[in-house]
Every structure is written in C-alpha cells, then in structure tokens.
Scaffold this motif. Structure first.
Motif, PDB file in Angstrom:
ATOM      1  N   PRO A   1       0.806  -1.226   0.000  1.00 29.69           N
ATOM      2  CA  PRO A   1       0.000   0.000   0.000  1.00 29.69           C
ATOM      3  C   PRO A   1       0.836   1.272   0.000  1.00 29.69           C
ATOM      4  O   PRO A   1       0.368   2.324  -0.446  1.00 29.69           O
ATOM      5  CB  PRO A   1      -0.842  -0.127   1.278  1.00 29.69           C
ATOM      6  CG  PRO A   1      -0.112  -1.090   2.140  1.00 29.69           C
ATOM      7  CD  PRO A   1       0.567  -2.043   1.206  1.00 29.69           C
ATOM      8  N   LEU A   2       2.070   1.211   0.504  1.00 26.35           N
ATOM      9  CA  LEU A   2       2.945   2.373   0.445  1.00 26.35           C
ATOM     10  C   LEU A   2       3.167   2.801  -1.004  1.00 26.35           C
ATOM     11  O   LEU A   2       3.279   4.003  -1.302  1.00 26.35           O
ATOM     12  CB  LEU A   2       4.290   2.050   1.111  1.00 26.35           C
ATOM     13  CG  LEU A   2       5.285   3.200   1.246  1.00 26.35           C
ATOM     14  CD1 LEU A   2       4.759   4.269   2.194  1.00 26.35           C
ATOM     15  CD2 LEU A   2       6.636   2.687   1.738  1.00 26.35           C
ATOM     16  N   PHE A   3       3.232   1.834  -1.922  1.00 27.60           N
ATOM     17  CA  PHE A   3       3.339   2.126  -3.350  1.00 27.60           C
ATOM     18  C   PHE A   3       1.966   2.379  -3.971  1.00 27.60           C
ATOM     19  O   PHE A   3       1.786   3.294  -4.788  1.00 27.60           O
ATOM     20  CB  PHE A   3       4.026   0.957  -4.061  1.00 27.60           C
ATOM     21  CG  PHE A   3       3.977   1.018  -5.560  1.00 27.60           C
ATOM     22  CD1 PHE A   3       4.483   2.108  -6.254  1.00 27.60           C
ATOM     23  CD2 PHE A   3       3.418  -0.018  -6.295  1.00 27.60           C
ATOM     24  CE1 PHE A   3       4.437   2.164  -7.642  1.00 27.60           C
ATOM     25  CE2 PHE A   3       3.376   0.019  -7.675  1.00 27.60           C
ATOM     26  CZ  PHE A   3       3.879   1.118  -8.355  1.00 27.60           C
ATOM     27  N   GLY A   4       0.974   1.584  -3.585  1.00 23.01           N
ATOM     28  CA  GLY A   4      -0.333   1.672  -4.219  1.00 23.01           C
ATOM     29  C   GLY A   4      -1.111   2.929  -3.890  1.00 23.01           C
ATOM     30  O   GLY A   4      -1.863   3.431  -4.738  1.00 23.01           O
ATOM     31  N   LEU A   5      -0.952   3.472  -2.681  1.00 25.40           N
ATOM     32  CA  LEU A   5      -1.714   4.660  -2.298  1.00 25.40           C
ATOM     33  C   LEU A   5      -1.352   5.906  -3.119  1.00 25.40           C
ATOM     34  O   LEU A   5      -2.247   6.592  -3.623  1.00 25.40           O
ATOM     35  CB  LEU A   5      -1.553   4.922  -0.798  1.00 25.40           C
ATOM     36  CG  LEU A   5      -2.359   3.991   0.116  1.00 25.40           C
ATOM     37  CD1 LEU A   5      -1.976   4.210   1.580  1.00 25.40           C
ATOM     38  CD2 LEU A   5      -3.856   4.213  -0.070  1.00 25.40           C
TER      39      LEU A   5
ATOM     40  N   TRP B   1      -3.102  -2.686  -6.813  1.00 22.43           N
ATOM     41  CA  TRP B   1      -4.426  -3.220  -6.477  1.00 22.43           C
ATOM     42  C   TRP B   1      -4.690  -3.097  -4.972  1.00 22.43           C
ATOM     43  O   TRP B   1      -5.746  -2.616  -4.550  1.00 22.43           O
ATOM     44  CB  TRP B   1      -4.516  -4.682  -6.923  1.00 22.43           C
ATOM     45  CG  TRP B   1      -5.923  -5.229  -6.969  1.00 22.43           C
ATOM     46  CD1 TRP B   1      -6.969  -4.885  -6.166  1.00 22.43           C
ATOM     47  CD2 TRP B   1      -6.430  -6.200  -7.879  1.00 22.43           C
ATOM     48  NE1 TRP B   1      -8.089  -5.594  -6.507  1.00 22.43           N
ATOM     49  CE2 TRP B   1      -7.793  -6.400  -7.559  1.00 22.43           C
ATOM     50  CE3 TRP B   1      -5.855  -6.937  -8.912  1.00 22.43           C
ATOM     51  CZ2 TRP B   1      -8.585  -7.314  -8.251  1.00 22.43           C
ATOM     52  CZ3 TRP B   1      -6.661  -7.843  -9.603  1.00 22.43           C
ATOM     53  CH2 TRP B   1      -8.005  -8.022  -9.280  1.00 22.43           C
ATOM     54  N   VAL B   2      -3.738  -3.541  -4.145  1.00 15.12           N
ATOM     55  CA  VAL B   2      -3.919  -3.492  -2.691  1.00 15.12           C
ATOM     56  C   VAL B   2      -4.053  -2.044  -2.212  1.00 15.12           C
ATOM     57  O   VAL B   2      -4.898  -1.735  -1.358  1.00 15.12           O
ATOM     58  CB  VAL B   2      -2.745  -4.191  -1.980  1.00 15.12           C
ATOM     59  CG1 VAL B   2      -2.785  -3.939  -0.477  1.00 15.12           C
ATOM     60  CG2 VAL B   2      -2.777  -5.687  -2.260  1.00 15.12           C
ATOM     61  N   GLY B   3      -3.242  -1.152  -2.765  1.00 16.42           N
ATOM     62  CA  GLY B   3      -3.344   0.258  -2.385  1.00 16.42           C
ATOM     63  C   GLY B   3      -4.702   0.838  -2.722  1.00 16.42           C
ATOM     64  O   GLY B   3      -5.271   1.613  -1.933  1.00 16.42           O
ATOM     65  N   ALA B   4      -5.253   0.456  -3.880  1.00 16.73           N
ATOM     66  CA  ALA B   4      -6.587   0.934  -4.266  1.00 16.73           C
ATOM     67  C   ALA B   4      -7.650   0.396  -3.317  1.00 16.73           C
ATOM     68  O   ALA B   4      -8.576   1.116  -2.929  1.00 16.73           O
ATOM     69  CB  ALA B   4      -6.890   0.518  -5.703  1.00 16.73           C
TER      70      ALA B   4
END
Length: 310
Positions: free
Chosen positions: A19-23, A166-169
C-alpha cells in the motif's frame, strides 16, 4: 521458531510496502487537482510517513532475523558485527541499503513535498516502487541465473508492483466508503463513484499483468513436469488456494465494475444511495480479506542456499 519470525516479518513488509506504493498511485490515476493534496481526500502525509517508518523498522528486524538464521542463533544473541558484515559485504545487504534509502526518501517526500501535490505523489510512487521491488530482489526471483533468472526477477517485480497498485486501491476505497454516514455528503459520494470508475480503468491492465507474471513465476518455480504434484503437495495446494482466492477477487472486481458502480450512479440520481453503499462495503470487505489471505502465503524468505547464491 526463527522461521516463523522470518515469515511474520516478511509478511509485515509486504503488508506495509504494497500500500505504500499503491496509495500514491491511486492518488495519481484517480484524484484531480486539489484533491491530491494531503488531507483533502486522503491523509497521504501522515499515513505514508508512518508506513515508511514502519518499513524501516521491519527492514532492520528482517536483517537481524537473517543474521540469526545464517548463524544458527536466537535473534537476541545476534551481535552488531555480524549484522554490519551482512549489510556491508553481501549482495543482500546492498539490496537492504537500497530499500532503507528508498524508505527514507518516502519519509522525506511525505513530510515536505506537498506544495506541489502531483510532484509529491510521483516522487512517493517512484521511491516506494523501488522499496517494494527489493522484496523481489531478496526472494526466489533473485536466485536464478542467466536469461531465465532475469525473466523470473522481472516477472516477480512486475507481480509485486501490480499487486501493490491493487492493494493500495483497496485500502483507499475502503477508507472512502467506510467514512461515517453522517459525514458522507453527496459530493463525497460523487467522488467515490469517480474513484471506482478510475480504478476500473486500470484494473484490467493489473489483472493482465498479475496473470502473465504469475504464469511465468509458476512455470519457472514448478515447471511442466511437476504440474501433477499440485494436488499432492502442501506448496501445490497453497498455490491452488491462492488461485481460487484470486478468482474470487476477479469476480468481485467484475461485479464492482459492471453492476455495483453503475448501481451507485443510478442511486445518486434518485438520492437514495444507502443500499448501493452497503453492497459496495460488503464487496470490498470480502475482496480485501481475499487479498490479505493471499498475502499470508505470499512471503517466502530465502533459505540458506538461496542466500549463498545471492
């Protein structure tokens, strides 16, 4: 016991760095203009800064666990000289330094970069992408040799990046949809609908990348000669379970795109959005749960042989 600690630390790194990348990526392809500023829609500054610090702490613990594993010692008996040797004299130590440097840059851009939100999000996305990629550089994808080794590493890195987006979204959408009902104005609902629509436009590409990179990784790790053992070995059964959960996520994603998102748009017109919001909440809880279950079996720390090849 040390193996369980290593797996737990590795899982923590995945749960943190994805999530650090996905957000910030979510902020780039979904939000517009002033919406990208920290605190306008999402609290980018505090959330990403905290995750960067957690990533640094987990990385330090990961290095201590690795040193303990290599020396056959309990983690509380690892001395500083051994850790320093691993960091300064091995390839895996170099990768570790790259990860920590990238996380410190994430922390820097999280704190001071918000005068230009678009620049801040791009800087955060690039540096977080480097930090996330280091998990592939210290996993099974880095133990191959020659062209096949590079293909495996590339597929593993691509798989991580696609999964991270995907996880960040999912994290961002869950945060938006679970805002207290009393604070959910019609403008917020319009924003959420646009966020869903924005994510659906990149979702197809993510699915393609995940499937392609997953097939390449499975082909290299398992090979066609061992496909028959999928249902007779623990690793094979775990892979099958992961594929089933991924299939559930695909069905939920399709339902969100073709049914629930249009349903939300229709209810916005009538002014009664409560049923659509409840359906979306259920869907994203299940989808996020599937993602976390998949990640629980995703991390695979290197064994002694893999470390020596690095």
């Amino acid at each position: 016991m040390s193996d369980m600690v290593a797996i737990a630390v590795r899982l923590g790194l995945y749960l943190d760095l994805m999530p650090l990348f996905g957000l910030p990526m979510f902020g780039l392809y979904t939000l517009r203009g002033a919406e990208r500023a920290s605190g306008s829609v999402l609290r980018f500054r505090s959330v990403l800064a905290t995750m960067a610090l957690v990533g640094v702490g987990l990385s330090m613990l990961d290095m201590m666990v690795l040193a303990a594993s290599m020396g056959g010692l309990p983690i509380n008996q690892v001395d500083r000289a051994t850790v320093n040797h691993l960091i300064s004299s091995t390839t895996i130590g170099t990768v570790w330094q790259v990860r920590v440097a990238a996380l410190l840059l994430v922390l820097y851009f999280s704190v001071v970069g918000w005068r230009r939100p678009a620049f801040a999000l791009w800087s955060l996305a690039v540096t977080a992408a480097v930090a996330l990629a280091t998990l592939a550089w210290t996993g099974h994808g880095a133990t191959g040799e020659g062209l096949q080794g590079w293909v495996h590493l590339g597929a593993d890195t691509t798989h991580l990046w696609a999964a991270g987006i995907w996880v960040g979204a999912l994290f961002a959408l869950c945060f938006l949809i679970f805002r207290p009902t009393a604070r959910m104005t019609i403008d917020h609902i319009h924003l959420y609908h646009r966020a869903l629509d924005g994510f659906s436009k990149v979702e197809a590409a993510l699915v393609g990348l995940l499937i392609l990179s997953g097939v390449i990784n499975s082909w290299i790790l398992i090979g066609p000669s061992r496909l028959g053992s999928l249902f007779t070995s623990l690793c094979g059964l775990l892979l099958v379970a992961k594929l089933i959960l991924f299939g559930v996520m695909l069905m939920l994603a399709a339902a969100n795109r073709f049914f629930l998102t249009p349903y939300l748009a229709a209810t916005i017109e009538t002014g009664n959005t409560s049923s659509a919001i409840k359906a979306l909440r259920r869907s994203f809880v299940i989808e996020t749960g599937c993602a976390l279950a998949i990640l629980e079996r995703f991390p695979q720390p290197l064994n002694r042989e893999g470390f020596q090849r690095l």
